[in-house]
Design an enzyme around this catalytic site. Sequence first.
Site, PDB file in Angstrom:
ATOM      1  N   GLU A  78     -16.438  -6.754  -9.463  1.00  0.00           N
ATOM      2  CA  GLU A  78     -15.377  -5.782  -9.719  1.00  0.00           C
ATOM      3  C   GLU A  78     -15.780  -4.884 -10.881  1.00  0.00           C
ATOM      4  O   GLU A  78     -16.120  -5.372 -11.958  1.00  0.00           O
ATOM      5  CB  GLU A  78     -14.064  -6.496 -10.028  1.00  0.00           C
ATOM      6  CG  GLU A  78     -12.941  -5.604 -10.531  1.00  0.00           C
ATOM      7  CD  GLU A  78     -12.606  -4.450  -9.608  1.00  0.00           C
ATOM      8  OE1 GLU A  78     -12.563  -3.301 -10.086  1.00  0.00           O
ATOM      9  OE2 GLU A  78     -12.392  -4.709  -8.404  1.00  0.00           O
ATOM     10  N   THR A 101      -5.948  -1.534  -7.315  1.00  0.00           N
ATOM     11  CA  THR A 101      -4.934  -0.483  -7.290  1.00  0.00           C
ATOM     12  C   THR A 101      -3.529  -1.044  -7.299  1.00  0.00           C
ATOM     13  O   THR A 101      -2.664  -0.587  -8.048  1.00  0.00           O
ATOM     14  CB  THR A 101      -5.138   0.414  -6.061  1.00  0.00           C
ATOM     15  OG1 THR A 101      -6.381   1.115  -6.195  1.00  0.00           O
ATOM     16  CG2 THR A 101      -4.004   1.429  -5.932  1.00  0.00           C
ATOM     17  N   CYS A 102      -3.267  -2.058  -6.481  1.00  0.00           N
ATOM     18  CA  CYS A 102      -1.904  -2.586  -6.364  1.00  0.00           C
ATOM     19  C   CYS A 102      -1.349  -3.001  -7.715  1.00  0.00           C
ATOM     20  O   CYS A 102      -0.243  -2.616  -8.084  1.00  0.00           O
ATOM     21  CB  CYS A 102      -1.877  -3.772  -5.406  1.00  0.00           C
ATOM     22  SG  CYS A 102      -0.247  -4.557  -5.298  1.00  0.00           S
ATOM     23  N   LYS A 135       6.828   0.002  -8.847  1.00  0.00           N
ATOM     24  CA  LYS A 135       8.091  -0.702  -8.603  1.00  0.00           C
ATOM     25  C   LYS A 135       8.804  -1.032  -9.908  1.00  0.00           C
ATOM     26  O   LYS A 135      10.039  -1.082  -9.962  1.00  0.00           O
ATOM     27  CB  LYS A 135       7.848  -1.977  -7.794  1.00  0.00           C
ATOM     28  CG  LYS A 135       7.760  -1.751  -6.289  1.00  0.00           C
ATOM     29  CD  LYS A 135       6.786  -0.669  -5.952  1.00  0.00           C
ATOM     30  CE  LYS A 135       6.608  -0.338  -4.523  1.00  0.00           C
ATOM     31  NZ  LYS A 135       5.602   0.734  -4.324  1.00  0.00           N
ATOM     32  N   GLY A 192       3.992  16.074   0.040  1.00  0.00           N
ATOM     33  CA  GLY A 192       3.855  14.900   0.877  1.00  0.00           C
ATOM     34  C   GLY A 192       5.112  14.059   0.862  1.00  0.00           C
ATOM     35  O   GLY A 192       5.553  13.603  -0.197  1.00  0.00           O
ATOM     36  N   GLY A 201       5.526  11.151   2.632  1.00  0.00           N
ATOM     37  CA  GLY A 201       5.275   9.804   3.118  1.00  0.00           C
ATOM     38  C   GLY A 201       5.818   8.775   2.147  1.00  0.00           C
ATOM     39  O   GLY A 201       6.670   9.075   1.298  1.00  0.00           O
ATOM     40  N   ILE A 222       4.574   7.121  -0.547  1.00  0.00           N
ATOM     41  CA  ILE A 222       4.411   7.350  -1.981  1.00  0.00           C
ATOM     42  C   ILE A 222       5.258   8.528  -2.438  1.00  0.00           C
ATOM     43  O   ILE A 222       5.913   8.478  -3.481  1.00  0.00           O
ATOM     44  CB  ILE A 222       2.930   7.564  -2.323  1.00  0.00           C
ATOM     45  CG1 ILE A 222       2.121   6.305  -1.979  1.00  0.00           C
ATOM     46  CG2 ILE A 222       2.754   7.913  -3.796  1.00  0.00           C
ATOM     47  CD1 ILE A 222       0.621   6.477  -2.125  1.00  0.00           C
ATOM     48  N   SER A 238       0.714  13.881  -3.003  1.00  0.00           N
ATOM     49  CA  SER A 238       1.014  12.611  -2.358  1.00  0.00           C
ATOM     50  C   SER A 238       0.722  12.738  -0.866  1.00  0.00           C
ATOM     51  O   SER A 238       1.617  12.710  -0.030  1.00  0.00           O
ATOM     52  CB  SER A 238       2.481  12.243  -2.598  1.00  0.00           C
ATOM     53  OG  SER A 238       2.809  11.053  -1.925  1.00  0.00           O
ATOM     54  N   HIS A 274      28.055 -15.735   5.283  1.00  0.00           N
ATOM     55  CA  HIS A 274      29.041 -14.683   5.031  1.00  0.00           C
ATOM     56  C   HIS A 274      29.702 -14.937   3.675  1.00  0.00           C
ATOM     57  O   HIS A 274      30.106 -16.056   3.384  1.00  0.00           O
ATOM     58  CB  HIS A 274      30.108 -14.669   6.114  1.00  0.00           C
ATOM     59  CG  HIS A 274      31.195 -13.672   5.849  1.00  0.00           C
ATOM     60  ND1 HIS A 274      31.036 -12.330   6.070  1.00  0.00           N
ATOM     61  CD2 HIS A 274      32.459 -13.836   5.364  1.00  0.00           C
ATOM     62  CE1 HIS A 274      32.149 -11.690   5.747  1.00  0.00           C
ATOM     63  NE2 HIS A 274      33.030 -12.593   5.321  1.00  0.00           N
TER      64      HIS A 274
END
Length: 473
Positions: A34, A41-42, A51, A187, A189, A191, A277, A452
Amino acid sequence: MAITCDVAILGGGTGGYVAAIRAAQLGKNVVIIEQDKLGGTCLHRGCIPSKALLRSAELFAEMKDSERYGIESDGVRLSFGKVQQRKEGIVHKLYQGVQYLMRKNKITVVQGKGRVIGPSIFSPRSGAVAVELPDGEMETVVPTHLIIATGSRPRHLPGLEPDGVHILTSDHALQLEELPESIIIVGGGVIGVEWASMLNDFGVNVTVVEAAPHLLPAEDEEIGRELKKQLAGRGVDILTSAKLLIETCEVQEGRVTVTLEHDGESRTLTADKLLMSVGRVGNTDQIGLENTDVRVENGIIAVNANMQTTEPHIYAIGDCIGGLQLAHAASHEGITAVNHLAGEAHTTYRKEWIPRCIYSRPEAASVGLTEKEARERGHAVKVGKFPFSAIGKALVNGAQEGFVKVIADQETQDILGVHMIGPHVTELIGEAALAQVLDATPWEVGAAVHAHPSLSEIIGEAMLAVDGKSIGL
């Protein structure tokens, strides 16, 4: 002296480190190469940091709207610097967790830039990796099997190159020290809509430009239309079927101006920032694939159902093979590759089993085929749909917009796809994903007892609605 191992993994992102752990579990000697930080990236530039920001934006919006819950709150203020600090803290904690997992599973991590080499004194076949270490020295890793997991980077439009100041990618946007007053997002989408939702909640004036007729062009059209309606209702300016004239982009006096064609007319937009994006491109160049017989098509590594390339001892997973560029997809591709190279019994990876999630407000999630895809594949479909407005827990939570849509085959009764938009659907999609793996029918899922009051009731109701048997409408 070369490092020899059973499995070498070029890239330590989510797919790479999950594959490494699985290989170690099977008793393999594993090396990860690496060039940056484990997690890829994540963890560092995508899923997790975005997030974290989205959660802060959502909470800020809820606090400003708390009066409708009977709670009066005066003087709610946003400290964006502290928002960024919280994001960095989460990323750091998870990064430490990944490092711990490497130590726990006795996985060797070689930090450096790796390049696949052809037959050499180290190996009679291609697949060894020459690694340039941070100090400039070279190391060679010689594996029995190689897994390429080099990920992806933001795609650029020719003539509209990001400068990191006025024209941004998502990588740049994550590092903003202060919020702009206005932004153009090119964009619509996944992202793009997540950033549109987040920045709108933070109080930024947002305009989204999308070339397709609706937002989220890869998803079911009804989801895209509903998301556009809800974002527009919050003040986001959304221009679909819009053609951006790239050559008109100018940066003057610290602001970005672009011209586009929309509804047969020319329109000029000006904002403090422009966010590109328009998707991501696999990292398949400059990693030495020309030294192998691995087939690369349009920048994407070609693999079979077991993640093998055209050189059977070399596998590839994640964003560099195209398909669903999702962290959890990469993880399962990695497990599929390792199980195959180790001779383990396994189930072949299937794209239709992978849930797709959008963490905007409202959230959207799906698994399987869209209605259009199902019809194009020749299925005689039947559709069930149920609104959140008829679910008690949704009203209690104060988020009643949206729906769940189920697509099934009239002949086999199998579920073909499930599409959701509304509160917490990125959690609810797990039940639909399990139904896909089990080849369930709508009746079987609808027969399961859902507590419920709970949001999960909408799954059962939508499944029953396929045959006109929903209870709540």
